[in-house]
Design a protein around this motif. Structure first.
Motif, PDB file in Angstrom:
ATOM      1  N   ASP A 198      40.834  53.639  47.947  1.00 10.89           N
ATOM      2  CA  ASP A 198      40.973  52.424  47.066  1.00 10.89           C
ATOM      3  C   ASP A 198      41.238  52.843  45.550  1.00 10.89           C
ATOM      4  N   GLU A 199      42.259  52.951  44.845  1.00  7.20           N
ATOM      5  CA  GLU A 199      42.475  53.193  43.614  1.00  7.20           C
ATOM      6  C   GLU A 199      41.519  54.430  43.210  1.00  7.20           C
ATOM      7  N   SER A 202      42.549  45.729  48.315  1.00  9.71           N
ATOM      8  CA  SER A 202      41.251  46.030  48.650  1.00  9.71           C
ATOM      9  C   SER A 202      40.902  45.471  50.101  1.00  9.71           C
TER      10      SER A 202
HETATM   11 MG   LIG Z   1      40.952  46.330  44.689  1.00  8.74          MG
END
Ligand SMILES: [Mg+2]
Ligand SMILES: Nc1ncnc2c1ncn2[C@@H]1O[C@H](COP(=O)(O)OP(=O)(O)OP(=O)(O)O)[C@@H](O)[C@H]1O
Lengths: 424, 267
Positions: free
Chosen positions: B188-189, B62
């Motif tokens: 991000d995910e 991240s």
């Molecule tokens: Mg992360």
């Protein structure tokens, strides 16, 4: 039986390293819950006692004496039933000729309004005078003793039940006799003062909070400023009164007296001790509280909301204006209103700034002399006469109603903003 | 100080856009105070491709992703060294305004975070503040279609975005990101908070989106990386361990640590 089964079913699984303690844990929880309930009850009792003591003084029996028995003027003493001509006759029959001439010069009696005539008969002929007042508790629970007492001490007096808060009380101004005094000027003074307070402290407070929370770097200077805003919120209010006296009444007199704007010099000679000075002083007082509260509201806005703004290419100001402010506004607003409703009740700083002690005229502009409800309450309770304590209690009721409406307004507004936020 | 946009190196880079990589990092390191979360990252991201970044929790995925569009600037104490080149122009050059960077490099977060406004406003807000002057209805429909959300929300455009389901909210966030017509989408995910059906919807969507955008996606789900990405990077403790075409990385990892990770032996 069920519990036994449950124990039989689960007990076998323990390896002995967990001792049975659920009963003890639940008991401890119950003890704490009882303590919390007791604290709540204590608070409610204190609050109830407060309201009861105010209501106790604001209503009750009064023994009144007269100079001329109203029964001699109208059957049953009810002068409302008299015609205009009979009222004029009552005045002419009972007033000295000099007084009659003076009244006639102001405006001939025959041309006067009915309300005017009624007031004249009450004030100048009958001349009601309060000789004894009784609390609501005495009036309701000890009526027999009250009757006996009045019969013994004031055989002439008439006993009537009186609500010290009444239409006349709300529409009359200060007077030397309690029964004629009202809160009108004080109420108007309070409203005008607080309007100035809100109009200055709210925008300045929010602007400062935005800067401190969103823009200021976390350096030595700004931390110093932040800490000191917290300290300022704890400074006793009378000190703000002294600050207000020095800045607004003395240093800025040309502004606060209105002279700088070409306003005609106030005929009452306020000399800077004006509603404007009072409002600005209270603004100083609530400013730190509003700033701190707004800062906390901004801090509570989740970082994810700001990031979603930045992620589509928004500038800091766009994120603050379009996302942080709307998300925090309900909290900012409630905090401000709570701070302001405290300011409404402030007395000490306004005494220092120079509230008028005896104001019989309504303020005409922000450059007028001022008095406010708490000031009025303070002055009336300081008097030795019983009946002034009754009108003080009545003023407290008016003040409480004002504050409660303000708080109710805050809650309604907050709920509406919340609902809007959720279902926008 | 108004900058002439025709001579701004960043704008020129966007206009010509003739570099082998859409985004390239050169010796990029990111520190949180004294802690180095990403160490000396040098890699390039292909244009109009999906690149996945995988690695165990806390390895700096991240952090690296947020460094690409200067989102880390918002975190006090976070510093970035080295270069991040967007079409050859360093996004960390002193004369580059991070607001402009984020306008070209959009981002979708792990937790759906639509604005607490209507669906329509969610799409339009970003476009408006960036000076969009075209037809608003067209933009709303176009963006929602790109995010495969149009059919589900076309009757609720004026309802609160917060009333949508989690999966719908996440696609709305994708629509919001594409509404400003960026070049790169950082994700991000994006599916970790979603159910399998919403997840496969978004995975299908990525296939569509890559015809227009360069996509960099961080994921914990290795099957997902295998399904959607063209190239995969494996990070460990802030280092880039291995970076290769996805098939190659999964079938034939060069590094022992990569092999351990994808075979589930740690992480
Ligand atoms: Mg992360
Ligand atoms: N705001 C922060 N301040 C300080 N340290 C941070 C901060 N954010 C992340 N870190 C640290 O940086 C390292 C990398 O964090 P990062 O969030 O990039 O990991 P990640 O690979 O995305 O993990 P995950 O898969 O769990 O999301 C971690 O050790 C974390 O503790």
């Amino acid at each position: 039986m069920n519990a036994g089964k449950f124990r039989a079913a689960t007990g076998a699984r323990g390896d002995g390293s967990f001792l049975p303690n659920l009963g003890k844990r639940q008991a401890a929880g119950r003890r704490w819950a009882a303590a919390f309930a007791a604290a709540t009850i204590a608070a409610v009792l204190v609050l109830g006692a407060l309201v009861a003591s105010i209501v106790n003084d604001a209503f009750g029996l009064v023994a009144m004496e007269y100079t001329v028995d109203p029964a001699t003027l109208a059957p049953g003493g009810d002068i409302e039933k008299l015609s205009d001509a009979e009222l004029v006759a009552a005045l002419e029959g009972n007033l000295k000729s000099r007084r009659l001439r003076a009244l006639g010069n102001e405006k001939p009696l025959a041309e006067r309004e009915r309300a005017d005539l009624l007031a004249l008969v009450e004030d100048e002929v009958i001349k009601w005078e309060v000789v004894e007042t009784f609390s609501l508790a005495e009036s309701l629970l000890g009526r027999a003793e009250v009757d006996a007492f009045v019969a013994a001490e004031h055989p002439q007096a008439k006993l009537v039940f009186r609500s010290w808060v009444n239409a006349r009380y709300l529409s009359a101004s200060q007077s030397a006799t309690a029964i004629d005094a009202g809160v009108r000027s004080a109420l108007i003074g309070t409203l005008m003062t607080i309007l100035i307070t809100v109009a200055t402290a709210f925008p300045i407070g929010i602007a400062a909070a935005i800067w401190l929370e969103e823009y200021a770097k976390d350096d030595k200077w700004n931390r110093f400023i932040r800490v000191n805003i917290y300290n300022l919120a704890g400074v006793p209010s009378i000190i703000y009164g002294m600050l207000g006296l020095a800045i607004f009444v003395r240093a800025l007199e040309p502004v606060t007296s209105g002279a700088a704007f070409g306003a005609a010099a106030d005929p009452t000679g306020a000399n800077g001790r004006t509603i404007l000075s009072a409002g600005l002083t209270l603004a100083l007082l609530v400013l730190p509280v509003i700033i701190i509260n707004a800062q906390e509201a901004f801090r509570a806005v989740p970082r994810t909301l700001r990031e979603s703004g930045y992620a589509v290419g928004a500038t800091k100001w766009q994120v603050v204006w379009h996302h942080v402010l709307p998300a925090a506004f309900d909290r900012v607003l409630t905090g401000t209103i709570v701070a302001v409703s405290r300011a409404i009740g402030e007395t000490a700083p306004l005494v220092v700034v120079g509230a008028s002690t005896f104001l019989t005229q309504d303020p005409t502009s922000v450059f007028s002399k001022f008095t406010t409800l708490p000031i009025q309450i303070y002055q009336w309770t300081a008097r030795p006469q019983e009946d002034f304590h009754n009108i003080a209690a009545a003023a407290i009721l008016v003040l409480l109603v004002l504050m409660l409406s303000l708080n109710a307004f805050a809650i309604i507004l907050r709920n509406r903003l919340r609902a809007k936020k959720r279902f926008a | 100080m108004k900058r002439d946009s025709a001579t701004d190196p960043f704008d020129l880079a966007v206009e010509t856009g003739e570099t082998p990589w859409a985004l390239e990092t050169r010796g990029m390191s990111v520190d949180y105070g004294a802690f180095r979360a990403v160490k000396d990252l040098t890699m390039g991201f292909e244009k109009r491709r999906v690149t996945a970044i995988i690695g165990p929790s806390g390895c700096g995925k991240s952090t690296a992703l947020r460094a690409f569009n200067r989102m880390n600037d918002l975190i006090p104490g976070c510093r970035t060294e080295g270069q991040v080149l967007f079409h050859g122009a360093d996004v960390y050059a002193p004369e580059v305004d991070p607001v402009k960077v984020r306008r070209w490099i959009g981002m979708v977060f792990q937790k759906p975070n639509p604005f607490p406004k209507s669906v329509r406003e969610n799409i339009l807000w970003g476009a408006r503040i960036n000076g969009y002057s075209g037809d608003e209805e067209e933009l709303v429909e176009g963006s929602l279609r790109q995010a495969a959300l149009w059919d589900e929300v076309k009757d609720k455009l004026d309802k609160s975005a917060l009333a949508l389901s989690g999966g719908q909210q996440q696609r709305l966030c994708i629509a919001r990101a594409v509404a400003v017509k960026p070049e790169i989408l950082l994700m991000d995910e994006p599916t970790s908070a979603l159910d399998p059906i919403s997840t496969s919807r978004i995975e299908d969507l990525l296939e569509e989106l890559k015809s227009r955008y360069t996509i960099i996606i961080v994921t914990h789900n290795m099957q997902q990386a295998g399904r959607v990405s063209d190239r995969t990077a494996f990070m460990l403790l802030g280092d880039l361990v291995e970076y290769a075409p996805t098939k190659e990385l999964f079938l034939n990892p060069k590094d022992g640590r990569t092999e351990n990770y994808i075979s589930g032996r740690f992480g």
